[in-house]
Design a protein around this motif. Structure first.
Motif, PDB file in Angstrom:
ATOM      1  N   THR A  16       0.801  -1.220   0.000  1.00  7.65           N
ATOM      2  CA  THR A  16       0.000   0.000   0.000  1.00  7.65           C
ATOM      3  C   THR A  16       0.836   1.273   0.000  1.00  7.65           C
ATOM      4  O   THR A  16       0.378   2.303  -0.472  1.00  7.65           O
ATOM      5  CB  THR A  16      -0.910   0.039   1.241  1.00  7.65           C
ATOM      6  OG1 THR A  16      -0.094   0.089   2.414  1.00  7.65           O
ATOM      7  CG2 THR A  16      -1.800  -1.181   1.285  1.00  7.65           C
ATOM      8  N   SER A 136      -7.599   2.332   7.808  1.00 13.20           N
ATOM      9  CA  SER A 136      -6.915   1.342   8.634  1.00 13.20           C
ATOM     10  C   SER A 136      -7.441  -0.061   8.359  1.00 13.20           C
ATOM     11  O   SER A 136      -6.673  -1.021   8.227  1.00 13.20           O
ATOM     12  CB  SER A 136      -7.101   1.685  10.118  1.00 13.20           C
ATOM     13  OG  SER A 136      -6.477   0.728  10.938  1.00 13.20           O
ATOM     14  N   ALA A 137      -8.756  -0.190   8.251  1.00 12.87           N
ATOM     15  CA  ALA A 137      -9.350  -1.493   7.982  1.00 12.87           C
ATOM     16  C   ALA A 137      -8.918  -2.028   6.621  1.00 12.87           C
ATOM     17  O   ALA A 137      -8.610  -3.215   6.471  1.00 12.87           O
ATOM     18  CB  ALA A 137     -10.871  -1.389   8.057  1.00 12.87           C
ATOM     19  N   ALA A 138      -8.864  -1.130   5.622  1.00 11.05           N
ATOM     20  CA  ALA A 138      -8.469  -1.553   4.281  1.00 11.05           C
ATOM     21  C   ALA A 138      -6.996  -1.934   4.219  1.00 11.05           C
ATOM     22  O   ALA A 138      -6.616  -2.929   3.592  1.00 11.05           O
ATOM     23  CB  ALA A 138      -8.769  -0.443   3.277  1.00 11.05           C
ATOM     24  N   ASN A 140      -5.109  -3.013   6.675  1.00 11.18           N
ATOM     25  CA  ASN A 140      -4.821  -4.193   7.491  1.00 11.18           C
ATOM     26  C   ASN A 140      -5.654  -5.417   7.118  1.00 11.18           C
ATOM     27  O   ASN A 140      -5.581  -6.441   7.791  1.00 11.18           O
ATOM     28  CB  ASN A 140      -5.047  -3.855   8.970  1.00 11.18           C
ATOM     29  CG  ASN A 140      -4.058  -2.813   9.466  1.00 11.18           C
ATOM     30  OD1 ASN A 140      -2.854  -2.989   9.327  1.00 11.18           O
ATOM     31  ND2 ASN A 140      -4.567  -1.727  10.041  1.00 11.18           N
ATOM     32  N   ASP A 141      -6.425  -5.295   6.058  1.00  8.36           N
ATOM     33  CA  ASP A 141      -7.228  -6.427   5.604  1.00  8.36           C
ATOM     34  C   ASP A 141      -6.308  -7.477   4.968  1.00  8.36           C
ATOM     35  O   ASP A 141      -5.630  -7.204   3.983  1.00  8.36           O
ATOM     36  CB  ASP A 141      -8.266  -5.957   4.588  1.00  8.36           C
ATOM     37  CG  ASP A 141      -9.263  -7.050   4.226  1.00  8.36           C
ATOM     38  OD1 ASP A 141      -9.064  -8.209   4.668  1.00  8.36           O
ATOM     39  OD2 ASP A 141     -10.226  -6.750   3.503  1.00  8.36           O
ATOM     40  N   ASN A 142      -6.272  -8.652   5.530  1.00  7.58           N
ATOM     41  CA  ASN A 142      -5.390  -9.705   5.039  1.00  7.58           C
ATOM     42  C   ASN A 142      -5.942 -10.428   3.805  1.00  7.58           C
ATOM     43  O   ASN A 142      -5.254 -11.243   3.202  1.00  7.58           O
ATOM     44  CB  ASN A 142      -5.127 -10.735   6.142  1.00  7.58           C
ATOM     45  CG  ASN A 142      -4.345 -10.137   7.293  1.00  7.58           C
ATOM     46  OD1 ASN A 142      -3.452  -9.317   7.076  1.00  7.58           O
ATOM     47  ND2 ASN A 142      -4.671 -10.546   8.514  1.00  7.58           N
ATOM     48  N   LYS A 143      -7.175 -10.141   3.474  1.00  9.09           N
ATOM     49  CA  LYS A 143      -7.773 -10.795   2.318  1.00  9.09           C
ATOM     50  C   LYS A 143      -7.256 -10.158   1.030  1.00  9.09           C
ATOM     51  O   LYS A 143      -7.210  -8.946   0.901  1.00  9.09           O
ATOM     52  CB  LYS A 143      -9.299 -10.673   2.375  1.00  9.09           C
ATOM     53  CG  LYS A 143      -9.932 -11.360   3.580  1.00  9.09           C
ATOM     54  CD  LYS A 143     -11.431 -11.158   3.589  1.00  9.09           C
ATOM     55  CE  LYS A 143     -12.064 -11.802   4.812  1.00  9.09           C
ATOM     56  NZ  LYS A 143     -13.530 -11.567   4.860  1.00  9.09           N
ATOM     57  N   SER A 144      -6.867 -10.986   0.106  1.00 10.05           N
ATOM     58  CA  SER A 144      -6.395 -10.501  -1.185  1.00 10.05           C
ATOM     59  C   SER A 144      -7.587 -10.302  -2.116  1.00 10.05           C
ATOM     60  O   SER A 144      -8.409 -11.196  -2.298  1.00 10.05           O
ATOM     61  CB  SER A 144      -5.414 -11.493  -1.798  1.00 10.05           C
ATOM     62  OG  SER A 144      -4.981 -11.045  -3.055  1.00 10.05           O
ATOM     63  N   GLU A 148      -7.898  -4.168  -4.231  1.00 13.59           N
ATOM     64  CA  GLU A 148      -7.504  -3.801  -2.875  1.00 13.59           C
ATOM     65  C   GLU A 148      -6.692  -2.503  -2.860  1.00 13.59           C
ATOM     66  O   GLU A 148      -6.978  -1.585  -2.096  1.00 13.59           O
ATOM     67  CB  GLU A 148      -6.689  -4.930  -2.242  1.00 13.59           C
ATOM     68  CG  GLU A 148      -6.208  -4.624  -0.823  1.00 13.59           C
ATOM     69  CD  GLU A 148      -5.387  -5.763  -0.253  1.00 13.59           C
ATOM     70  OE1 GLU A 148      -4.923  -5.628   0.886  1.00 13.59           O
ATOM     71  OE2 GLU A 148      -5.197  -6.786  -0.951  1.00 13.59           O
TER      72      GLU A 148
END
Length: 290
Positions: A16, A136-138, A140-144, A148
């Protein structure tokens, strides 16, 4: 001082290019300095939302005091030194300039203010708190996911657009009685000084680059800022001198040469007369800085 140069804080190279932290608790100066990196330069933008509490320190030797709610945005290259913090809650975010709409960046970088400190009403505070939470949520989102990075950048630009809109409105209130031509001249002059103060020391040098007379430049700068062109050029030089004295172990002679003065004795006289103390004494008494 072990380092030869002012520490430059770089962003971590991740997907990011953004670092975001929530600051919470009864902070003291040491904890706050660790959160925000201590005295250092950034090679990126830094934004801090103060939701509650109090923070004070300096950015480029300008005293900064923030009480709730407020937001500060600094540009790459500025030195930060946060000294006091009390009951702080808020968000800190660092991000690369390349991710931001260039037109929005220019509003900040071409402004008359060296530092963007924005007072917020309750509605704006809630808006910023929400967008920081979303970022922050975006981040730290571990989903690929396919989009994104685009999502994170869109949220980041939303934050920046809102900041610029409020900042521009507040700055326009301050300069609404002044002609746009005069304001533009001062903005260009400020940008040129920041870029070339090592080599260009006289108002005439800048007037020549701007294709205007030196008297017109002097009169315009004085009418907008209240200071002479010569004084503003000198302040830029002295700010960098103070940074180098405070945050590096370079000798006074080395600093003078770096700032474009072959005669270091002249530089010492200039510094002493302007600051009220010699470079050597200044370096030994950082606690007495204003």
């Amino acid at each position: 001082m072990a380092n030869q140069d002012i520490q430059i804080r770089h962003l971590q190279q991740d997907l990011t290019g953004i670092e975001i932290t929530y600051v919470s608790g009864d902070e003291h100066i040491g904890d706050m300095a660790s959160h925000l990196g201590g005295p250092h330069r950034h090679d990126h933008y830094f934004c801090f939302l103060l939701e509650s509490g109090f923070v004070s320190g300096a950015i480029d030797f300008h005293d900064v005091e923030m009480d709730e709610p407020a937001l500060v945005l600094s540009c790459p290259g500025q030195v930060h030194d946060f000294r006091r913090a009390k009951n702080v809650k808020g968000w800190a975010i660092a991000f690369d300039a390349k991710y931001i709409d260039q037109n929005a960046r220019m509003v900040i970088e071409h402004s008359l203010a060296n530092i963007a400190i924005i007072r917020l009403n309750e509605t704006d505070k809630q808006w910023f708190a929400h967008i920081f939470q979303l970022i922050s949520a975006a981040v730290n989102d571990n989903k690929s996911a396919q989009f994104e990075q685009q999502l994170v950048r869109a949220l980041l630009n939303a934050l920046f657009y809102k900041t610029v809109n409020i900042f521009q409105f507040q700055e326009n209130e301050r300069i609404q009685a002044v002609s746009l031509r005069s304001v533009e001249i001062v903005k260009v002059f400020n940008l040129l000084v920041r870029a070339h103060f090592h080599a260009l020391k006289k108002p005439a040098d800048y007037a020549s680059q701007m294709n205007i007379t030196v008297s017109y430049l002097n009169d315009t700068v004085k009418s907008i800022t209240g200071f002479s062109s010569t004084w503003l050029i000198r302040q830029e030089i002295l700010r960098e001198a103070q940074r180098l004295l405070m945050y590096t172990s370079k000798s006074v002679k080395e600093i003078a040469f770096q700032l474009g003065y072959e005669d270091h004795k002249y530089f010492i006289r200039l510094f002493s007369k302007s600051i009220g103390t010699s470079p050597a004494i200044f370096r030994k008494q950082p606690g007495k800085l204003s």
